[in-house]
Structure formats: structure tokens, C-alpha cells
Design an enzyme around this catalytic site. Sequence first.
Site, PDB file in Angstrom:
ATOM      1  N   ASP A  89       0.865  -1.186   0.000  1.00 39.04           N
ATOM      2  CA  ASP A  89       0.000   0.000   0.000  1.00 39.04           C
ATOM      3  C   ASP A  89       0.898   1.231   0.000  1.00 39.04           C
ATOM      4  O   ASP A  89       1.506   1.568   1.021  1.00 39.04           O
ATOM      5  CB  ASP A  89      -0.897   0.022   1.245  1.00 39.04           C
ATOM      6  CG  ASP A  89      -2.034  -0.989   1.190  1.00 39.04           C
ATOM      7  OD1 ASP A  89      -1.954  -1.935   0.375  1.00 39.04           O
ATOM      8  OD2 ASP A  89      -2.995  -0.838   1.968  1.00 39.04           O
ATOM      9  N   LYS A 151      -6.808   3.421  -3.073  1.00 33.71           N
ATOM     10  CA  LYS A 151      -7.166   3.371  -1.651  1.00 33.71           C
ATOM     11  C   LYS A 151      -7.403   4.785  -1.157  1.00 33.71           C
ATOM     12  O   LYS A 151      -6.676   5.708  -1.526  1.00 33.71           O
ATOM     13  CB  LYS A 151      -6.032   2.692  -0.872  1.00 33.71           C
ATOM     14  CG  LYS A 151      -6.191   2.672   0.644  1.00 33.71           C
ATOM     15  CD  LYS A 151      -5.019   1.942   1.292  1.00 33.71           C
ATOM     16  CE  LYS A 151      -5.010   2.103   2.807  1.00 33.71           C
ATOM     17  NZ  LYS A 151      -3.874   1.408   3.450  1.00 33.71           N
ATOM     18  N   LYS A 180     -10.007   0.202  -2.246  1.00 28.47           N
ATOM     19  CA  LYS A 180      -9.888  -0.089  -0.818  1.00 28.47           C
ATOM     20  C   LYS A 180     -10.307   1.144  -0.034  1.00 28.47           C
ATOM     21  O   LYS A 180      -9.771   2.232  -0.245  1.00 28.47           O
ATOM     22  CB  LYS A 180      -8.461  -0.487  -0.452  1.00 28.47           C
ATOM     23  CG  LYS A 180      -8.255  -0.719   1.056  1.00 28.47           C
ATOM     24  CD  LYS A 180      -6.850  -1.209   1.369  1.00 28.47           C
ATOM     25  CE  LYS A 180      -6.601  -1.286   2.873  1.00 28.47           C
ATOM     26  NZ  LYS A 180      -5.243  -1.797   3.197  1.00 28.47           N
TER      27      LYS A 180
END
Length: 220
Positions: A89, A151, A180
Site C-alpha cells: 500500500d 485506496k 480499498k
Amino acid sequence: MQLSRYIDHTLLKPEAQTAQIEKLCAEAKEHNFFSVCVNTSYVKTCAELLKDSSVKVCCVVGFPLGAMDTTSKAFETKTAIANGAQEIDMVIQIGALKDRRLDYVRDDIKAVVQAANGHTVKVIIETSLLNQEDKTLACKAALEAGAHFVKTSTGFGGGGATVDDVKLMKSVVGSSMEVKASGGIKDAQQAKSMIDAGATRLGTSSGITIIQGGSVQGGY
């Protein structure tokens, strides 16, 4: 809907200690969460603890500001993968996005995607710091760079996921990427609303409470 399989069980606070990381991994195995999400210094520990389970090891790169140079992000990614990370991430260079240096933003992401060598890369755009145009351009850059997810948030940027942001992000990336939602997801109702809006993964430190139907104050 098996909520546990949407959840990246998360512990990113700077004061996290080994015993807490060990507990995180034990909880993830017990509750069948999709992954644990940790800082890179704990990847080896998590990989060892989770090696005989279905729980993946996810770690953050360029976190939480995204302001480190591209070479450093790529190196951090390679090190994390070598140590057992299965998902990355990463945080975008937010200032470059706002400057409309979109080639830089895209190339920054692409370098991490290449360093991840086929492993899943999620691109944190930090929605709380962006306007609608910023969010759209950030998602397009992530798509063009070959990342797998966009995300919403680090959880350190003053705001978290919203249903409207998830809907916007999904509308930009379509079926080519996943979304996400992370930051501020504290109960099952919130979690389900994010999934209904298009999220296929949830980042939260409140996963156990969420799957048990409760709610929690504080945390990520």
C-alpha cells in the site's frame, strides 16, 4: 457476505510494539481476515507468524506522507517483498498531484509496481486532502501506472473513507481496478456501506468489532 475476507487487519501506529504485532497476526488467523497491514519493519515478523495460514502480509510504502523520492519508495518495496510482503500500500506524491505534475505521479506509482514484481499494489491517494478533480486525476494516474487498487486514506491525513469518495473512485477506475476504503471504518454498517459503494477491501484496526456487529471509538 463474509465481512472478514474484506478486511486488512491494520496496525500502523508509530508506537506499535512486537507483542501487539504478534497479537494482530493471531487475531487475523483466528478471524480469517484477508491480510494484516503493517509498517515495513514488521514484515519479517508477520511473514513468519502467518506462513502456514491464508492471511496475507500487506505493508505500507512511503507512508504516511508519500513525499519521499521515487527511488526510496522502490527500494522500500523491494525490501518488503524480499522480507515476505505479498501486498504493498503506497502513498502518492500529493504535492506533485496538486502541481499537476502528473507524469511524476504516474512514474512514481509505476516504479513501485515494477519493484513489487507482480505483487498487488494499492495506491493511497489521501482523499481528505484532495478536491474532486484531484481525486479523479489520482485514480487515472494509478490506473495508467498499472496498479491494482486505489485506496482512500492513510488514516493519518485528518480524514478517512467516505461513501461518496469510494463511489467516485470506482466510477473512474471501473472494472480495471479495485477500491480499498480505509480510515474511520468503525462498525459493520459503515463497512457494508463502503462495500455497497464499490469497495472490495477495507483497511481498519477495528476488524474484530466490525465482524462481531459492534462499534468502536478511536483507532484507524
